[in-house]
Every structure is written in C-alpha cells, then in structure tokens.
Design a protein around this motif. Structure first.
Motif, PDB file in Angstrom:
ATOM      1  N   VAL A 220       0.859  -1.183   0.000  1.00 20.15           N
ATOM      2  CA  VAL A 220       0.000   0.000   0.000  1.00 20.15           C
ATOM      3  C   VAL A 220       0.896   1.235   0.000  1.00 20.15           C
ATOM      4  O   VAL A 220       2.069   1.192   0.388  1.00 20.15           O
ATOM      5  N   GLU A 221       0.341   2.344  -0.404  1.00 21.39           N
ATOM      6  CA  GLU A 221       1.108   3.576  -0.470  1.00 21.39           C
ATOM      7  C   GLU A 221       1.325   4.139   0.936  1.00 21.39           C
ATOM      8  O   GLU A 221       0.443   4.126   1.783  1.00 21.39           O
ATOM      9  N   LYS A 222       2.526   4.652   1.177  1.00 22.31           N
ATOM     10  CA  LYS A 222       2.846   5.261   2.462  1.00 22.31           C
ATOM     11  C   LYS A 222       2.104   6.581   2.616  1.00 22.31           C
ATOM     12  O   LYS A 222       2.035   7.376   1.682  1.00 22.31           O
ATOM     13  N   GLU A 223       1.563   6.789   3.801  1.00 20.31           N
ATOM     14  CA  GLU A 223       0.858   8.037   4.087  1.00 20.31           C
ATOM     15  C   GLU A 223       1.853   9.098   4.547  1.00 20.31           C
ATOM     16  O   GLU A 223       2.725   8.829   5.370  1.00 20.31           O
ATOM     17  N   GLN A 224       1.710  10.283   4.017  1.00 19.05           N
ATOM     18  CA  GLN A 224       2.589  11.390   4.377  1.00 19.05           C
ATOM     19  C   GLN A 224       1.745  12.600   4.760  1.00 19.05           C
ATOM     20  O   GLN A 224       0.846  13.000   4.026  1.00 19.05           O
ATOM     21  N   LYS A 225       2.024  13.165   5.924  1.00 21.04           N
ATOM     22  CA  LYS A 225       1.277  14.312   6.425  1.00 21.04           C
ATOM     23  C   LYS A 225       2.225  15.457   6.735  1.00 21.04           C
ATOM     24  O   LYS A 225       3.442  15.279   6.835  1.00 21.04           O
ATOM     25  N   LEU A 226       1.640  16.624   6.898  1.00 19.22           N
ATOM     26  CA  LEU A 226       2.404  17.781   7.333  1.00 19.22           C
ATOM     27  C   LEU A 226       2.756  17.654   8.810  1.00 19.22           C
ATOM     28  O   LEU A 226       2.047  17.007   9.570  1.00 19.22           O
ATOM     29  N   ASN A 227       3.837  18.286   9.185  1.00 21.49           N
ATOM     30  CA  ASN A 227       4.253  18.247  10.580  1.00 21.49           C
ATOM     31  C   ASN A 227       3.293  19.047  11.450  1.00 21.49           C
ATOM     32  O   ASN A 227       2.814  20.113  11.049  1.00 21.49           O
ATOM     33  N   SER A 228       3.026  18.523  12.633  1.00 15.83           N
ATOM     34  CA  SER A 228       2.281  19.295  13.629  1.00 15.83           C
ATOM     35  C   SER A 228       3.275  20.058  14.497  1.00 15.83           C
ATOM     36  O   SER A 228       4.429  19.650  14.655  1.00 15.83           O
ATOM     37  N   ILE A 229       2.843  21.150  15.076  1.00 20.66           N
ATOM     38  CA  ILE A 229       3.707  22.003  15.889  1.00 20.66           C
ATOM     39  C   ILE A 229       3.449  21.701  17.355  1.00 20.66           C
ATOM     40  O   ILE A 229       2.305  21.734  17.814  1.00 20.66           O
ATOM     41  N   SER A 230       4.495  21.407  18.079  1.00 20.32           N
ATOM     42  CA  SER A 230       4.370  21.111  19.503  1.00 20.32           C
ATOM     43  C   SER A 230       4.099  22.387  20.290  1.00 20.32           C
ATOM     44  O   SER A 230       4.281  23.508  19.798  1.00 20.32           O
ATOM     45  N   LEU A 231       3.686  22.192  21.524  1.00 16.29           N
ATOM     46  CA  LEU A 231       3.403  23.338  22.391  1.00 16.29           C
ATOM     47  C   LEU A 231       4.669  24.143  22.674  1.00 16.29           C
ATOM     48  O   LEU A 231       4.633  25.375  22.775  1.00 16.29           O
ATOM     49  N   TYR A 232       5.801  23.464  22.767  1.00 18.83           N
ATOM     50  CA  TYR A 232       7.066  24.160  23.010  1.00 18.83           C
ATOM     51  C   TYR A 232       7.453  25.024  21.814  1.00 18.83           C
ATOM     52  O   TYR A 232       7.847  26.186  21.974  1.00 18.83           O
ATOM     53  N   SER A 233       7.346  24.485  20.597  1.00 16.28           N
ATOM     54  CA  SER A 233       7.683  25.265  19.411  1.00 16.28           C
ATOM     55  C   SER A 233       6.694  26.402  19.191  1.00 16.28           C
ATOM     56  O   SER A 233       7.066  27.464  18.686  1.00 16.28           O
ATOM     57  N   TRP A 234       5.441  26.175  19.568  1.00 19.46           N
ATOM     58  CA  TRP A 234       4.424  27.214  19.392  1.00 19.46           C
ATOM     59  C   TRP A 234       4.751  28.464  20.215  1.00 19.46           C
ATOM     60  O   TRP A 234       4.548  29.586  19.754  1.00 19.46           O
ATOM     61  N   SER A 235       5.252  28.278  21.425  1.00 22.69           N
ATOM     62  CA  SER A 235       5.573  29.409  22.294  1.00 22.69           C
ATOM     63  C   SER A 235       7.027  29.850  22.196  1.00 22.69           C
ATOM     64  O   SER A 235       7.412  30.819  22.855  1.00 22.69           O
ATOM     65  N   ASN A 236       7.833  29.152  21.383  1.00 19.58           N
ATOM     66  CA  ASN A 236       9.247  29.498  21.250  1.00 19.58           C
ATOM     67  C   ASN A 236       9.407  30.576  20.177  1.00 19.58           C
ATOM     68  O   ASN A 236       9.060  30.354  19.012  1.00 19.58           O
ATOM     69  N   PRO A 237       9.963  31.748  20.505  1.00 22.95           N
ATOM     70  CA  PRO A 237      10.121  32.802  19.489  1.00 22.95           C
ATOM     71  C   PRO A 237      11.113  32.441  18.396  1.00 22.95           C
ATOM     72  O   PRO A 237      11.045  32.989  17.289  1.00 22.95           O
ATOM     73  N   LYS A 238      12.030  31.495  18.660  1.00 24.44           N
ATOM     74  CA  LYS A 238      12.997  31.099  17.636  1.00 24.44           C
ATOM     75  C   LYS A 238      12.337  30.329  16.494  1.00 24.44           C
ATOM     76  O   LYS A 238      12.887  30.262  15.399  1.00 24.44           O
ATOM     77  N   PHE A 239      11.184  29.732  16.757  1.00 25.31           N
ATOM     78  CA  PHE A 239      10.485  28.995  15.701  1.00 25.31           C
ATOM     79  C   PHE A 239       9.980  29.938  14.621  1.00 25.31           C
ATOM     80  O   PHE A 239       9.868  29.553  13.454  1.00 25.31           O
TER      81      PHE A 239
END
Length: 244
Positions: A109-128
């Motif tokens: 079967v074909e491999k499923e590929q999704k977009l990355n989700s953003i963690s809570l740490y990256s969401w509040s990190n200004p460097k992201f």
C-alpha cells in the motif's frame, strides 16, 4: 605523642574518602561530557565536499505550494508556513510503497505522508518564528498519551489543501569527510557516558533532573480519573440546594 596526633589528623575517615572518590568520579564525567559536546559540535560543523560525479539515491517526496495558490497574493505567505511544517520521505522507488497484512497475506500500500504538527514548546518558542497571522491558520488539539499518562497538546494546519505532494530524484551532490581519530574518541566517550551510573549522574548533577522521564502534566480536574466518578453536573448541584 605529638607525632601520633599529627598522623591521626592526616588520616581521613572512611566517609571522607568515599566523598572524595565520588567527587572525582563526578569531575571525570563532567570533563568527558564537556569533551563529548565539543566533538559533537566539530562533527556537525565539518564542511561538505562536493562530489565530482553526483549520483541518484532513490527518490524524495515532499509538499509544495499549489500553482494557483503560489500565483495569488498570499503565495509567499503560505510558502513561509510550508518551510516550518514540511516533511520529506525517501524511497528506493517512485511509488513509495510499504508492506501491509490483509486477510492473512501481505500486500503493498502507499505510504501516508502528512504535514508536521507544531508542539506546544515550538508554538511558544520565538525562535520557531511563527507570526501572529500564521498562527491563525493552526488549530489546537489535545491527545491522550498512554505511555506518559498525560495529554499532549499540539497545533495542526487547518488548510492542507493548499499544498500538494511532489516527487523528485534524490541526488547526492556532497559528502562529509570522516576523521578516524575524532570518530574513535567520540565513540569511546559516548560508550562511557552511556553507562547506567554515568547517565544517573548526568541527569541529577548536570541536567538537574533525577528522573527526567517521569514528567508531570497539567490536566483538567474533570479529565482526571481520580475525580471523574465524583463529578456532578450543574443541574444536580442545583437540585441539592433546592432540597435544602
């Protein structure tokens, strides 16, 4: 008599000798840990050398902004979002298949590929680098993790239709040189620091956590299993007051 007293003062107690040995071991682990970080930084910053003849190593699949979206006024905006959540998948063939068992037999079967989700740490990190406008295109989700026994918070992009999957040949154009002496020293340090005793000292003395894998998660009171049987609705509480 004075010589006996002087000799007695020079002799250390068993507790003092154990404390000195323990401090020497901690100093040695700190020194090796610092050297390991230095070697890791050297290995990471080694310059890549271009190949005389690039070669293909399978295929790579990734997301790209759709042509109609790219031609719009917000094309560069969504291109910036994609750089933060894009994923890459590699395969030896262009089909990107995987084995799956169905009705007792294996099929592809074909491999499923999704977009990355953003963690809570990256969401509040200004460097992201998420801007206030980019945050409007993400939605927060909570998912229970049975391994950590807590709820995991993450953010997902709400308009994935703006991106499409593209497949290209995976070309190898550069290589990183290997220093045999450096790799040998780094492997010896990692083997020493990977021992059970060294890991415990690193977690307690350097990282500041004796049990870093036992993390506490904040959970809502109603979601806690301890209080789920005791939860009362607003109508039940009102009926109790009416009886009084």
């Amino acid at each position: 008599m004075e010589n006996d007293n002087l000799l007695y003062c020079r002799l250390r107690s068993l507790r003092s000798r154990k404390r000195i040995i323990k401090k020497d071991v901690e100093k040695q682990i700190r020194k090796k840990y610092k050297r390991s970080k230095e070697l890791s930084e050297i290995r990471r910053n080694q310059p890549l050398i271009p190949l005389e003849e690039p070669y293909q190593l399978g295929f790579v699949r990734f997301f790209a902004v759709r042509d109609d979206v790219m031609r719009s006024s917000d094309g560069e905006f969504f291109q910036g979002i994609l750089k933060k959540i894009n994923t890459y998948m590699y395969s030896s063939s262009r089909q990107f298949l995987k084995k799956k068992r169905k009705f007792g037999r294996k099929i592809y079967v074909e491999k499923e590929q999704k977009l990355n989700s953003i963690s809570l740490y990256s969401w509040s990190n200004p460097k992201f680098g998420l801007t206030p406008r980019e945050r409007q295109y993400f939605l927060m989700y909570e998912e229970y993790c049975p391994l950590r026994k807590g709820y995991k918070t993450y953010y997902e992009f709400i308009e994935p239709w703006r991106f499409i999957l593209m497949t290209r040949p995976h070309m190898i154009t550069h290589y990183k040189p290997i220093d045999a002496e450096l790799e040998k020293e780094y492997a010896e340090l990692e083997s020493y620091l990977g021992q059970h005793k060294a890991v415990g000292i690193l977690q307690k003395k350097i990282h500041g956590k004796s049990n870093s894998w036992k993390m506490k998660y904040e959970r809502h009171l109603i979601k806690s299993r301890k209080y789920i049987a005791c939860a009362m609705s607003a109508t039940e509480i009102a009926e109790c007051f009416e009886d009084l």
